[in-house]
Design an enzyme around this catalytic site. Sequence first.
Site, PDB file in Angstrom:
ATOM      1  N   SER A   1     -10.586  30.659  -2.050  1.00 54.02           N
ATOM      2  CA  SER A   1     -10.246  30.495  -3.459  1.00 54.02           C
ATOM      3  C   SER A   1     -10.942  29.275  -4.070  1.00 54.02           C
ATOM      4  CB  SER A   1      -8.725  30.416  -3.590  1.00 54.02           C
ATOM      5  OG  SER A   1      -8.311  30.499  -4.920  1.00 54.02           O
TER       6      SER A   1
ATOM      7  N   HIS B   1      -4.911  38.312  -2.784  1.00 51.72           N
ATOM      8  CA  HIS B   1      -5.518  36.987  -2.700  1.00 51.72           C
ATOM      9  C   HIS B   1      -5.024  36.184  -1.508  1.00 51.72           C
ATOM     10  CE1 HIS B   1      -7.896  33.848  -4.632  1.00 51.72           C
ATOM     11  NE2 HIS B   1      -6.898  32.989  -4.516  1.00 51.72           N
TER      12      HIS B   1
END
Length: 415
Positions: free
Chosen positions: A177, A381
């Site tokens: 990320s 995610h």
Amino acid sequence: MFASKYICNSNVSELLPLFFIIFLLGGLTKLVAGHKLTALLITNHNYPVEEHTVHTPDDYILTIYRIPTSPKHQQSNDSLKRPVVFLQHGILCASDDWIINGPETSLAYMFADAGYDVWLGNARGNTYSRQHKHIHPDTSDFWRFSWHEIGVYDLAAMLDYALEESNSSSLHFVAHSQGTTTFFVLMSTLPLYNEKVRSVHLLAPIAYMRNHSFILSKLGRIFLGSPSFLSSVLGSMELLPITGVQKLMCEHVCSEGSMFQFLCSGLLDFIGGWGTQHLNQTLLTDVCATHPAGASTSQIIHYLQLYTSGDFRQYDYGREQNEIIYQQATPPSYNVQNIKSCVDMYYSDNDYMSAVEDVEFLATLLPCAELYRIPYSDWNHYDFLWSSNVKEVINNKIIEKMLRYDLEHALDESF
């Protein structure tokens, strides 16, 4: 009985914004100092751990961790030089990300078992890096940074420190990320750092955000996606540190057996991608105890600016300040073609933060990129870190590529 049945059958998405607000309000009772768990968790699994302090050029003080070897290698020669791997966490996260999935599945332990010298970074402002040589974290001056500064100052300083301590000239790099964003920033801005990395593995990479789909970002960019009075007021503030409210929530809401545990997994779905069947539910208490780990509001605002502009560029302070800082009216774009390292990017269809189209567009701009699209339509995610099958889907693949690289470059004794 009726109440619990009603709650469990209600629309989880209706409850999650309230749940998210609880995190925000919890900032009134910070408990950051008592939640530094990385070293304790590593020690509990009988792995050696070292705590190191890194000073940045702008005087932030970072705490990073090292797993120099594995208990599985106790009979091996301790003086043997091992190739280095550095792991960098995402936004509102910390070094805990890489270890809470346990020694059999977490990437940090797997690297140590595979013979690597493992380093875990911590960006300024998180639980482990809330110090500055001159500025107190209770002041807004401490939080006057975005992920640009984390890239050019923090990441550069941490990589240099790990290389010096390990007496190595290059290392393998893994990030998730925002950690991937800081990699793109550093390698674009200071291209000489390309020479210091051997292989690069980016999980849920974020640079361009034209197809970003997180619902709160769609709302947030209306108010904060461009320079305004509101963005100047809300910028440079502490965002979501570990709090007293959170501690209670971990103990009573996210704990195993709680009838409210679905809210904890639902929050991760709400942020990272709804409907995943891969999250290791047994980790929820540990995830809650270590996340969110704190950040600056300017990091969020910077991402919202990317979402609004469609470009990957530096922080937008407004025309007047831009002229002073950048000598131009708009922020300069990052030149990703400066990234000469060959980059492996791992991405998925159900990731609200890292859209498939944005990752594939970025790959067309990089001099060398290899894409691996996760073969599960519901992978989100956070599955890149905490899924029950992350070892088979991602981790083994990364380790195999790193070992192959080191075998092919075995003549390079300096690593």
